[in-house]
Design a protein around this motif. Structure first.
Motif, PDB file in Angstrom:
ATOM      1  N   ARG A 170      -3.648  10.078  -4.936  1.00  8.30           N
ATOM      2  CA  ARG A 170      -2.887   9.047  -4.241  1.00  8.30           C
ATOM      3  C   ARG A 170      -1.533   8.803  -4.896  1.00  8.30           C
ATOM      4  O   ARG A 170      -0.537   8.687  -4.239  1.00  8.30           O
TER       5      ARG A 170
ATOM      6  N   HIS B 211      -9.030  12.845  -3.437  1.00  6.85           N
ATOM      7  CA  HIS B 211      -7.724  12.577  -2.840  1.00  6.85           C
ATOM      8  C   HIS B 211      -6.785  11.987  -3.877  1.00  6.85           C
ATOM      9  O   HIS B 211      -7.044  10.918  -4.419  1.00  6.85           O
TER      10      HIS B 211
ATOM     11  N   VAL C 112      -4.554  -0.647  -2.814  1.00  7.20           N
ATOM     12  CA  VAL C 112      -5.380   0.310  -2.082  1.00  7.20           C
ATOM     13  C   VAL C 112      -6.367  -0.466  -1.229  1.00  7.20           C
ATOM     14  O   VAL C 112      -6.980  -1.419  -1.688  1.00  7.20           O
TER      15      VAL C 112
ATOM     16  N   ARG D 168       0.519   9.540   1.205  1.00  7.70           N
ATOM     17  CA  ARG D 168       0.018   8.671   2.274  1.00  7.70           C
ATOM     18  C   ARG D 168      -0.851   9.437   3.246  1.00  7.70           C
ATOM     19  O   ARG D 168      -0.878  10.629   3.248  1.00  7.70           O
TER      20      ARG D 168
ATOM     21  N   LYS E 183      -9.842  -0.378   1.178  1.00  4.06           N
ATOM     22  CA  LYS E 183     -11.035   0.406   1.516  1.00  4.06           C
ATOM     23  C   LYS E 183     -11.797  -0.330   2.599  1.00  4.06           C
ATOM     24  O   LYS E 183     -12.144  -1.496   2.449  1.00  4.06           O
TER      25      LYS E 183
ATOM     26  N   GLY F 219       2.142   2.187  -3.222  1.00  7.34           N
ATOM     27  CA  GLY F 219       1.159   2.661  -4.184  1.00  7.34           C
ATOM     28  C   GLY F 219       0.638   1.564  -5.099  1.00  7.34           C
ATOM     29  O   GLY F 219      -0.039   1.848  -6.074  1.00  7.34           O
TER      30      GLY F 219
ATOM     31  N   THR G 138      -9.353  -5.035  -0.534  1.00 11.42           N
ATOM     32  CA  THR G 138      -8.069  -4.533  -1.013  1.00 11.42           C
ATOM     33  C   THR G 138      -7.941  -4.821  -2.491  1.00 11.42           C
ATOM     34  O   THR G 138      -8.223  -5.918  -2.949  1.00 11.42           O
TER      35      THR G 138
ATOM     36  N   ASN H  18      -6.350   8.885  -8.468  1.00 13.52           N
ATOM     37  CA  ASN H  18      -6.995   8.852  -7.163  1.00 13.52           C
ATOM     38  C   ASN H  18      -6.867   7.471  -6.547  1.00 13.52           C
ATOM     39  O   ASN H  18      -6.184   6.600  -7.072  1.00 13.52           O
ATOM     40  N   ASP H  19      -7.530   7.279  -5.414  1.00 10.05           N
ATOM     41  CA  ASP H  19      -7.412   6.014  -4.687  1.00 10.05           C
ATOM     42  C   ASP H  19      -7.804   4.814  -5.537  1.00 10.05           C
ATOM     43  O   ASP H  19      -7.264   3.722  -5.379  1.00 10.05           O
TER      44      ASP H  19
ATOM     45  N   VAL I   2       0.846  -1.192   0.000  1.00 11.97           N
ATOM     46  CA  VAL I   2       0.000   0.000   0.000  1.00 11.97           C
ATOM     47  C   VAL I   2       0.883   1.244   0.000  1.00 11.97           C
ATOM     48  O   VAL I   2       0.650   2.198  -0.727  1.00 11.97           O
TER      49      VAL I   2
END
Lengths: 245, 245
Positions: free
Chosen positions: B183, B181, A71, A245, A73, A68, A78, B218-219, A65
């Motif tokens: 990322r 956001h 991700v 982050r 949530k 990058g 994931t 983004n995320d 994570v």
DNA sequence: GTCAATGCTTTGTCAGGACATATTGACGTA
DNA sequence: TACGTCAATATGTCCTGACAAAGCATTGAC
């Protein structure tokens, strides 16, 4: 879905379990076994499948994570978001990048000498003026065309360049082999017109030059290297992947 | 030594405890209460002093280690190595940097319109050609001198720029306020000579230009923004702090 | 006096459990 | 049909406990 990935653990290895998991997950992502958009199993299921505790599994996922590549949530799961991520320090290592691209490259050492630091250089290396430093000037060619003029300074007390094979490998590779780990680097990237010496060495007529100034620190916060480089902007650009982050 | 730092916790706050600790530690370092070289108490003592468990205290310290401000050594302790660390994504936000430096700045919106993406732009934004995008051209001044020409493209589906106050604040600030956001960002920094339009807008005679191309995600891994900017190299350079893990 | 062995300190790794919270979708009701 | 509620699911946070491993300093033997 797509839990066809097989992760093997070696509990007798000195490599931490979470790191073994992270490495194999990263490999799976880089090789496309897990593609962007794919969801991986939830932490608890993965932990159980591998015979690990949830914190250990979390730690493995967390490293990816932070890079990058994944991700998380809450309430969802994931997901893989990114395959290719660029290494961090060095922004981009010229030597490695060119090698990876299969470009034929060559480095010419113009100067390698010990000298005492003048005031400006001592300030950059956080030494007192008069202390001995290495001064290294290199010219790097790609496909027999001059690409960059690399000027570096390193404190003699922390690094030995006497036997460095700087024509055939990068400076950073030499440092790594000497057990020196660069932890933090401050960089400044700008542009300028070539001066007479640069125009001569780089054979760049009116091409603007990309400049990079860098101070690199080791784990203890000591300055290991100060470098100021110039690149032909028609042949080179800096690429970096940033993760927030 | 130097445990005169006072950290206060609010257990009723929705802000996680480890984050409260990390924030206050970071502040202490940035303000010089903890200077580079200072050792902080060991994890267990700190955890006890704050009434926290060791894992929570570790998590707090870890975030600062990841930022490059602290270094841990097994058997030794944890030390401050670096005070000033630059934020990550954006490399450096032009707007914020100038504001922090107390420079008087001004932004002129040259163009803001919706249009359908041509093939090249669609590729950058990972859309199909014809989809609607925002196109934003801005000219930024510092001390009434033109500094940068900023060209950005954003998918209409993900962002609304209709009411953005782009003359008085940055694009990234608008995105943050809209709850978007960023990322991951891929950036490419190079240099070039000014073309006719750039020379006219930036009033840069023969000054080389610094170029920055960026794609921000983004995320979820969706492209939020593609921008290509040019800066007068006599007035600006990119600065970044890199941390290796 | 020198050097090796030993023990202490501190961070690194790992386990297992508990509760909180965000998200989604199913269900029931107006 | 539309809306709100609730349960299921997954990650987020926090705790306790234990042992391993690396560094450093002290001790002890020679």
């Amino acid at each position: 879905m797509s839990d066809s990935l097989s992760i093997t653990l070696d509990r007798s290895s000195p490599v931490p379990l979470y790191h073994q998991v992270a490495q194999q997950l990263e490999l799976a992502i880089r090789q496309g076994v897990l593609a962007p958009g794919d969801k991986i199993d939830n932490e608890i299921a993965l932990a159980n499948a591998l015979g690990l505790s949830r914190p250990t599994m979390r730690q493995a996922i967390q490293t990816l994570v932070d890079k990058g590549m994944l991700v998380r949530k809450r309430g969802v799961g994931t997901q893989v978001v990114h395959g290719k991520i660029r290494r961090n320090v060095e922004l981009t290592s010229l030597y490695d990048d060119l090698a990876a691209a299969g470009q034929q490259q060559r480095t010419e050492v113009l100067a390698l000498q010990r000298e005492s630091a003048d005031e400006a250089l001592a300030a950059h290396l956080r030494l007192t003026p008069g202390e001995e430093v290495w001064t290294l000037h290199r010219l790097r060619f790609v496909n027999d065309e001059p690409l960059a003029l690399l000027r570096n300074h390193l404190p003699v007390a922390l690094v030995d360049l006497a036997d460095a094979e700087l024509e055939t490998s990068g400076l950073y590779e030499h440092l790594r082999r000497a057990g020196i780990h660069l932890r933090v680097a401050e960089q400044r990237i700008g542009a300028k017109s070539a001066d007479e010496q640069e125009r001569e060495l780089l054979a760049a007529g009116d091409v603007p030059l990309l400049t990079m100034e860098r101070t690199a620190f080791n784990d203890a916060g000591a300055v290991i290297e100060y470098g100021h480089h110039v690149y032909r902007s028609d042949l080179y650009a800096f690429e970096i992947t940033l993760v927030d982050r």
